[in-house]
Design an enzyme around this catalytic site. Sequence first.
Site, mmCIF file in Angstrom:
data_model
loop_
_atom_site.group_PDB
_atom_site.id
_atom_site.type_symbol
_atom_site.label_atom_id
_atom_site.label_comp_id
_atom_site.label_asym_id
_atom_site.label_seq_id
_atom_site.Cartn_x
_atom_site.Cartn_y
_atom_site.Cartn_z
ATOM 1 N N CYS A 145 64.917 56.367 52.600
ATOM 2 C CA CYS A 145 65.094 56.699 51.194
ATOM 3 C C CYS A 145 65.261 55.442 50.323
ATOM 4 O O CYS A 145 64.315 54.697 50.148
ATOM 5 C CB CYS A 145 66.255 57.670 51.034
ATOM 6 S SG CYS A 145 66.215 58.627 49.508
ATOM 7 N N HIS B 83 66.155 62.485 55.596
ATOM 8 C CA HIS B 83 67.559 62.449 56.003
ATOM 9 C C HIS B 83 67.743 63.523 57.061
ATOM 10 O O HIS B 83 66.796 64.152 57.493
ATOM 11 C CB HIS B 83 68.476 62.736 54.814
ATOM 12 C CG HIS B 83 68.418 61.719 53.713
ATOM 13 N ND1 HIS B 83 68.980 60.470 53.812
ATOM 14 C CD2 HIS B 83 67.852 61.781 52.475
ATOM 15 C CE1 HIS B 83 68.793 59.802 52.671
ATOM 16 N NE2 HIS B 83 68.105 60.570 51.849
#
Length: 238
Positions: free
Chosen positions: A95, A193
């Site tokens: 990310c 994630h």
Amino acid sequence: MQSDSVLRLVWIYPDLLSTYGDQGNVLVLEQRARRRGIAVETVHVRSADPVPEGGDIYLIGGGEDRPQILAAERLRRDGGLQRALARGASLLAVCAGYQIMGTTFGGEEGQPVEGLGLIDISSGRGTGRAVGELAGEADSVLGIPTLTGFENHMGVTRLGPGVRPLARTTVGTGNGDGTEGCHIGKIVGTYLHGPALARNPGLADLLLTWAVGAQLPPIDDTWFERLRRERLAAVLPH
């Protein structure tokens, strides 16, 4: 990593970038290595400390805009990660950490911020937030199963020539163009994630294989694969 050496994992800036369980990526690598009899040493590098150059696998997670900018500034000044990758180490960047590895990323007001330039990607701010399940078919050259995870970001990432998508999305946004993440050499970037390696042990083993330099003996993941298939069935379109 030499055959008689310890596998060295380096978790970069957990005080700045470690959201949605990203530290679990480190724990998964530790456990999957130890189950195969590989000794592991893990170093947690806080943002005030230098990044050691002798690691085998480096990991960096996600975070908010201001910590992301600060992390990029400190990594540029430090240079340890850059030297480690030039030496042949592997990297998993998630990310905000993924965006940092490129040439530019979007700042707090969407302004371009200089990245590390380790991979030819550029990221900016999209028009809306991507939140929810993310799944995609992994690049066939990697030889790993369908990837799955959770995304929460406003990033739009464009890959330059020679940088391959990590996956083609079937659910979710990823890079914003029908692809998710990227890989080049021993570098993997992703918006996944979950944490990513807990939900995708094939990706964990790929990183371990790169570090060890040899094919890994199999371990029994029967119970996990059953749960993983059930999760995918609930997420993927019918």
